[in-house]
Design a protein around this motif. Structure first.
Motif, PDB file in Angstrom:
ATOM      1  N   LEU A  73      11.208  -5.343  -6.354  1.00  0.00           N
ATOM      2  CA  LEU A  73      12.412  -5.137  -7.151  1.00  0.00           C
ATOM      3  C   LEU A  73      12.276  -5.804  -8.526  1.00  0.00           C
ATOM      4  O   LEU A  73      12.609  -5.199  -9.556  1.00  0.00           O
ATOM      5  CB  LEU A  73      13.632  -5.679  -6.402  1.00  0.00           C
ATOM      6  N   VAL A  74      11.776  -7.028  -8.560  1.00  0.00           N
ATOM      7  CA  VAL A  74      11.561  -7.736  -9.829  1.00  0.00           C
ATOM      8  C   VAL A  74      10.564  -6.969 -10.698  1.00  0.00           C
ATOM      9  O   VAL A  74      10.773  -6.799 -11.903  1.00  0.00           O
ATOM     10  CB  VAL A  74      11.079  -9.184  -9.578  1.00  0.00           C
ATOM     11  N   ALA A  75       9.480  -6.509 -10.085  1.00  0.00           N
ATOM     12  CA  ALA A  75       8.467  -5.759 -10.842  1.00  0.00           C
ATOM     13  C   ALA A  75       9.047  -4.469 -11.409  1.00  0.00           C
ATOM     14  O   ALA A  75       8.718  -4.076 -12.531  1.00  0.00           O
ATOM     15  CB  ALA A  75       7.261  -5.460  -9.950  1.00  0.00           C
ATOM     16  N   TRP A  76       9.905  -3.829 -10.663  1.00  0.00           N
ATOM     17  CA  TRP A  76      10.539  -2.584 -11.117  1.00  0.00           C
ATOM     18  C   TRP A  76      11.494  -2.853 -12.281  1.00  0.00           C
ATOM     19  O   TRP A  76      11.463  -2.171 -13.302  1.00  0.00           O
ATOM     20  CB  TRP A  76      11.267  -1.933  -9.944  1.00  0.00           C
ATOM     21  N   ILE A  77      12.335  -3.885 -12.138  1.00  0.00           N
ATOM     22  CA  ILE A  77      13.364  -4.177 -13.145  1.00  0.00           C
ATOM     23  C   ILE A  77      12.772  -4.800 -14.406  1.00  0.00           C
ATOM     24  O   ILE A  77      13.095  -4.397 -15.524  1.00  0.00           O
ATOM     25  CB  ILE A  77      14.460  -5.090 -12.559  1.00  0.00           C
ATOM     26  N   PHE A  78      11.896  -5.786 -14.245  1.00  0.00           N
ATOM     27  CA  PHE A  78      11.444  -6.585 -15.392  1.00  0.00           C
ATOM     28  C   PHE A  78      10.054  -6.224 -15.920  1.00  0.00           C
ATOM     29  O   PHE A  78       9.718  -6.576 -17.045  1.00  0.00           O
ATOM     30  CB  PHE A  78      11.471  -8.073 -15.038  1.00  0.00           C
ATOM     31  N   MET A  79       9.234  -5.565 -15.101  1.00  0.00           N
ATOM     32  CA  MET A  79       7.851  -5.306 -15.528  1.00  0.00           C
ATOM     33  C   MET A  79       7.543  -3.824 -15.670  1.00  0.00           C
ATOM     34  O   MET A  79       6.403  -3.448 -15.921  1.00  0.00           O
ATOM     35  CB  MET A  79       6.876  -5.956 -14.541  1.00  0.00           C
ATOM     36  N   GLY A  80       8.554  -2.992 -15.464  1.00  0.00           N
ATOM     37  CA  GLY A  80       8.375  -1.568 -15.643  1.00  0.00           C
ATOM     38  C   GLY A  80       7.530  -0.879 -14.579  1.00  0.00           C
ATOM     39  O   GLY A  80       7.034   0.224 -14.810  1.00  0.00           O
ATOM     40  N   GLN A  81       7.358  -1.516 -13.442  1.00  0.00           N
ATOM     41  CA  GLN A  81       6.589  -0.889 -12.369  1.00  0.00           C
ATOM     42  C   GLN A  81       7.350   0.312 -11.836  1.00  0.00           C
ATOM     43  O   GLN A  81       8.550   0.238 -11.588  1.00  0.00           O
ATOM     44  CB  GLN A  81       6.348  -1.881 -11.239  1.00  0.00           C
ATOM     45  N   LYS A  82       6.654   1.402 -11.686  1.00  0.00           N
ATOM     46  CA  LYS A  82       7.278   2.616 -11.149  1.00  0.00           C
ATOM     47  C   LYS A  82       7.217   2.578  -9.629  1.00  0.00           C
ATOM     48  O   LYS A  82       6.200   2.216  -9.045  1.00  0.00           O
ATOM     49  CB  LYS A  82       6.557   3.864 -11.651  1.00  0.00           C
ATOM     50  N   LEU A  83       8.324   2.919  -8.992  1.00  0.00           N
ATOM     51  CA  LEU A  83       8.377   2.999  -7.538  1.00  0.00           C
ATOM     52  C   LEU A  83       8.630   4.450  -7.152  1.00  0.00           C
ATOM     53  O   LEU A  83       9.681   5.002  -7.467  1.00  0.00           O
ATOM     54  CB  LEU A  83       9.497   2.106  -6.984  1.00  0.00           C
ATOM     55  N   ASP A  84       7.646   5.060  -6.495  1.00  0.00           N
ATOM     56  CA  ASP A  84       7.833   6.435  -6.047  1.00  0.00           C
ATOM     57  C   ASP A  84       8.532   6.431  -4.679  1.00  0.00           C
ATOM     58  O   ASP A  84       8.834   5.379  -4.118  1.00  0.00           O
ATOM     59  CB  ASP A  84       6.505   7.191  -6.007  1.00  0.00           C
ATOM     60  N   VAL A  85       8.801   7.619  -4.171  1.00  0.00           N
ATOM     61  CA  VAL A  85       9.544   7.746  -2.913  1.00  0.00           C
ATOM     62  C   VAL A  85       8.841   7.027  -1.757  1.00  0.00           C
ATOM     63  O   VAL A  85       9.487   6.282  -1.009  1.00  0.00           O
ATOM     64  CB  VAL A  85       9.828   9.231  -2.585  1.00  0.00           C
ATOM     65  N   PRO A  86       7.517   7.179  -1.584  1.00  0.00           N
ATOM     66  CA  PRO A  86       6.872   6.448  -0.486  1.00  0.00           C
ATOM     67  C   PRO A  86       7.004   4.922  -0.620  1.00  0.00           C
ATOM     68  O   PRO A  86       7.187   4.223   0.378  1.00  0.00           O
ATOM     69  CB  PRO A  86       5.408   6.881  -0.566  1.00  0.00           C
ATOM     70  N   ALA A  87       6.945   4.413  -1.846  1.00  0.00           N
ATOM     71  CA  ALA A  87       7.103   2.974  -2.050  1.00  0.00           C
ATOM     72  C   ALA A  87       8.514   2.527  -1.662  1.00  0.00           C
ATOM     73  O   ALA A  87       8.688   1.500  -0.988  1.00  0.00           O
ATOM     74  CB  ALA A  87       6.821   2.603  -3.507  1.00  0.00           C
ATOM     75  N   ILE A  88       9.502   3.285  -2.078  1.00  0.00           N
ATOM     76  CA  ILE A  88      10.889   2.949  -1.744  1.00  0.00           C
ATOM     77  C   ILE A  88      11.107   3.021  -0.240  1.00  0.00           C
ATOM     78  O   ILE A  88      11.733   2.128   0.355  1.00  0.00           O
ATOM     79  CB  ILE A  88      11.868   3.856  -2.512  1.00  0.00           C
ATOM     80  N   VAL A  89      10.576   4.053   0.407  1.00  0.00           N
ATOM     81  CA  VAL A  89      10.705   4.180   1.862  1.00  0.00           C
ATOM     82  C   VAL A  89      10.030   3.000   2.548  1.00  0.00           C
ATOM     83  O   VAL A  89      10.576   2.407   3.479  1.00  0.00           O
ATOM     84  CB  VAL A  89      10.126   5.525   2.355  1.00  0.00           C
ATOM     85  N   GLY A  90       8.843   2.631   2.094  1.00  0.00           N
ATOM     86  CA  GLY A  90       8.137   1.485   2.672  1.00  0.00           C
ATOM     87  C   GLY A  90       8.920   0.195   2.537  1.00  0.00           C
ATOM     88  O   GLY A  90       9.016  -0.588   3.493  1.00  0.00           O
ATOM     89  N   ILE A  91       9.501  -0.038   1.371  1.00  0.00           N
ATOM     90  CA  ILE A  91      10.303  -1.242   1.148  1.00  0.00           C
ATOM     91  C   ILE A  91      11.536  -1.225   2.051  1.00  0.00           C
ATOM     92  O   ILE A  91      11.893  -2.243   2.650  1.00  0.00           O
ATOM     93  CB  ILE A  91      10.682  -1.379  -0.339  1.00  0.00           C
ATOM     94  N   LEU A  92      12.165  -0.073   2.180  1.00  0.00           N
ATOM     95  CA  LEU A  92      13.325   0.031   3.066  1.00  0.00           C
ATOM     96  C   LEU A  92      12.939  -0.217   4.526  1.00  0.00           C
ATOM     97  O   LEU A  92      13.712  -0.815   5.288  1.00  0.00           O
ATOM     98  CB  LEU A  92      14.000   1.392   2.906  1.00  0.00           C
ATOM     99  N   LEU A  93      11.750   0.208   4.920  1.00  0.00           N
ATOM    100  CA  LEU A  93      11.274  -0.067   6.278  1.00  0.00           C
ATOM    101  C   LEU A  93      11.049  -1.556   6.494  1.00  0.00           C
ATOM    102  O   LEU A  93      11.359  -2.095   7.561  1.00  0.00           O
ATOM    103  CB  LEU A  93       9.996   0.725   6.567  1.00  0.00           C
ATOM    104  N   ILE A  94      10.531  -2.238   5.480  1.00  0.00           N
ATOM    105  CA  ILE A  94      10.348  -3.690   5.581  1.00  0.00           C
ATOM    106  C   ILE A  94      11.693  -4.373   5.754  1.00  0.00           C
ATOM    107  O   ILE A  94      11.882  -5.211   6.638  1.00  0.00           O
ATOM    108  CB  ILE A  94       9.611  -4.236   4.338  1.00  0.00           C
ATOM    109  N   VAL A  95      12.651  -4.024   4.908  1.00  0.00           N
ATOM    110  CA  VAL A  95      13.996  -4.612   4.994  1.00  0.00           C
ATOM    111  C   VAL A  95      14.633  -4.277   6.336  1.00  0.00           C
ATOM    112  O   VAL A  95      15.244  -5.149   6.985  1.00  0.00           O
ATOM    113  CB  VAL A  95      14.876  -4.133   3.816  1.00  0.00           C
ATOM    114  N   SER A  96      14.466  -3.054   6.796  1.00  0.00           N
ATOM    115  CA  SER A  96      15.007  -2.655   8.102  1.00  0.00           C
ATOM    116  C   SER A  96      14.391  -3.483   9.222  1.00  0.00           C
ATOM    117  O   SER A  96      15.087  -3.905  10.154  1.00  0.00           O
ATOM    118  CB  SER A  96      14.747  -1.175   8.369  1.00  0.00           C
TER     119      SER A  96
END
Length: 110
Positions: A73-96
């Protein structure tokens, strides 16, 4: 401080340290390098305090899972890292996974 407070400090310190790694440029930049060292030292100290009351497997799962999601999340907001759908799904799986451990596992220290 409450056991979950220790864990929260450990997570936030680790996120700050990891986020500063890029700016430290291989430990060639002084202040970002200081943030990395202090952040990780603080993270491990507070994680060790957490382990007095929360089982190591549970504490580490929460620490690493939440840390991974927050660093992304920090990399996306402050460093301009792009998060594609698989990355978002993976992060949501970690949080889940962290939520399942905390809400349903009998291994969790409630």
């Amino acid at each position: 401080m409450h056991k979950w407070g220790y864990l929260a400090v450990a997570i936030m310190s680790e996120v700050a340290a990891t986020s500063a790694l890029k700016s430290a440029e291989g430990f060639t930049k002084f202040w970002p390098s200081c943030l990395v060292v202090i952040g990780y030292a603080t993270a491990f100290y507070f994680l060790s305090l957490t382990l007095k009351t929360i089982p190591v497997g549970m504490a580490y799962a929460i620490w690493s899972g939440a840390g991974t999601a927050l660093v992304a999340l920090v990399a996306w907001i402050f460093m301009g890292q792009k998060l594609d759908v698989p990355a978002i799904v993976g992060i949501l799986l970690i949080v889940s996974g962290v939520l399942v451990l905390n809400l349903f596992s009998k291994s969790s220290a409630h």
